[in-house]
Design a protein around this motif. Structure first.
Motif, PDB file in Angstrom:
ATOM      1  N   VAL A 137      41.972  46.668  47.204  1.00 16.54           N
ATOM      2  CA  VAL A 137      42.197  45.242  47.455  1.00 16.54           C
ATOM      3  C   VAL A 137      43.180  45.058  48.601  1.00 16.54           C
ATOM      4  O   VAL A 137      42.934  44.305  49.553  1.00 16.54           O
ATOM      5  N   CYS A 196      42.869  42.275  39.020  1.00 20.29           N
ATOM      6  CA  CYS A 196      41.561  42.778  39.448  1.00 20.29           C
ATOM      7  C   CYS A 196      40.524  42.441  38.381  1.00 20.29           C
ATOM      8  O   CYS A 196      40.543  42.996  37.282  1.00 20.29           O
ATOM      9  N   HIS A 240      42.748  35.864  40.200  1.00 23.15           N
ATOM     10  CA  HIS A 240      42.011  37.117  40.023  1.00 23.15           C
ATOM     11  C   HIS A 240      41.176  37.373  41.268  1.00 23.15           C
ATOM     12  O   HIS A 240      40.826  36.455  42.017  1.00 23.15           O
ATOM     13  N   THR A 241      40.853  38.633  41.502  1.00 22.58           N
ATOM     14  CA  THR A 241      40.314  39.054  42.795  1.00 22.58           C
ATOM     15  C   THR A 241      38.842  38.740  42.981  1.00 22.58           C
ATOM     16  O   THR A 241      38.359  38.750  44.113  1.00 22.58           O
ATOM     17  N   TRP A 256      42.708  43.556  52.533  1.00 19.74           N
ATOM     18  CA  TRP A 256      43.538  42.513  53.138  1.00 19.74           C
ATOM     19  C   TRP A 256      44.122  42.988  54.461  1.00 19.74           C
ATOM     20  O   TRP A 256      44.188  42.242  55.435  1.00 19.74           O
ATOM     21  N   VAL A 292      49.401  42.975  42.998  1.00 15.99           N
ATOM     22  CA  VAL A 292      48.042  43.160  42.511  1.00 15.99           C
ATOM     23  C   VAL A 292      48.102  44.067  41.286  1.00 15.99           C
ATOM     24  O   VAL A 292      48.791  45.096  41.309  1.00 15.99           O
ATOM     25  N   GLU A 329      47.660  38.899  41.685  1.00 19.80           N
ATOM     26  CA  GLU A 329      46.215  39.047  41.511  1.00 19.80           C
ATOM     27  C   GLU A 329      45.915  40.019  40.369  1.00 19.80           C
ATOM     28  O   GLU A 329      46.468  41.122  40.327  1.00 19.80           O
TER      29      GLU A 329
END
Length: 309
Positions: free
Chosen positions: A110, A173, A100-101, A114, A126, A171
């Motif tokens: 997100v 969020c 998880h982020t 990156w 994501v 991932e």
């Protein structure tokens, strides 16, 4: 659909075994019976080992997702990192790692973040979430693909090991761990209480969280009892994506973390080291390979979904 049970034989038993992802020999023996019991328990239906209308229906729900005739773009949207954001080296995938982020709900932001970094650190997918203030669900359950063509990026923090390039990172969020009643941070190497309110939940950066977005675990995980809740749409999207990736890359998604949960309960989310993960292809959590990580947290909805794969 005909009811099946121990000692049943024939083509329909083979179909059942394919749905359960076990060897299709057409004989409803002990292994098939055990697989049916596991499936029924994971779906919170009568656990009797008999495959009747309810069990058939739930099995085919998963089968339809796995063999969806719709193209991949209907499962996720492409939102690729710039070329410098990943290693342009296609690799065979053997593992799926869940993260998880520890941040906000927007998956586009997100990936944008990156892409602005000089290092190739990212996950392939994501899944958007819901705002901690309970005021925005625009991206809830939205799946974005950040890395194309089976390429890869660093996402585990374990050095130059094959798990990076041979795994798919996903991932969710989510802000992750929360504290109730206080927010603290380090000053001069010591923790200091910055905010205090006994009825308020705080993220690790001091943001207040709507109580509807909080999950209280039955037992603390990495010393925290409260976590930002993975939404129902996130978990549903994750299941759809896992089934799709299992089919595309021939990964047995019942192995790894799901199988470990059956044996150890939520202790399966603790640190176990890279060697076990390398030797056991399937699904794993970031917390399984880094002792100080707490993603993914063993929330009830997530655990039920993983056991139902």
């Amino acid at each position: 659909m005909k009811t099946l049970k121990l000692s049943s034989k024939g083509p329909l038993v083979k179909q059942l075994q394919l749905l359960l992802n076990i060897l299709p020999d057409g004989i409803f023996g002990p292994q098939t019976h055990q697989a049916v019991l596991f499936f029924q328990k994971s779906q919170n239906i009568t656990v009797d080992g008999i495959v009747g209308p309810v069990t058939w229906s739930l099995l085919y729900d998963g089968w339809e997702i796995l063999n969806n005739p719709n193209n991949e773009e209907e499962i996720y949207s492409e939102y690729y990192l710039p070329n410098h954001g990943y290693h342009n080296q296609p690799t065979e995938k053997k593992h799926i790692f869940l993260h998880h982020t520890a941040g906000w709900q927007n998956p586009y932001r997100v990936i944008d973040d990156w892409g602005e970094r000089p290092h190739k650190i990212a996950t392939e997918f994501v899944i958007g979430g819901q705002s901690i203030h309970n005021d925005n669900t625009e991206h809830d359950g939205k799946i974005l693909k950040a890395i194309p063509n089976n390429c890869w990026a660093w996402h585990l923090g374990i050095g130059h090991q094959p798990l990076h390039r041979e795994s798919i990172g996903i991932e969710l969020c989510s802000f992750g761990r929360l504290t109730k009643g206080y927010f603290e941070k380090e000053e001069n190497g010591k923790p200091k209480i910055i905010k205090r309110d006994k009825n308020t939940y705080f993220t690790y950066v001091g943001q207040e969280v709507n109580p509807e977005q909080v999950e209280e675990l039955n037992k603390p995980f990495k010393e925290f009892s409260y976590y930002h809740k993975y939404s129902e749409k996130q978990i549903k999207a994750l299941k759809t994506l896992l089934l799709h990736l299992a089919n595309k890359h021939s990964i047995d998604i019942r192995e790894g973390l799901p199988n470990f949960i059956r044996k150890e309960g939520v202790k399966a989310f603790d640190f176990i080291g890279t060697k076990k993960c390398i030797n056991s292809p399937g699904i794993w959590s970031h917390s399984n390979v880094i002792s100080y990580k707490d993603d993914i947290a063993p929330q009830e909805g997530l655990v039920e979904m993983l056991l139902g794969l």
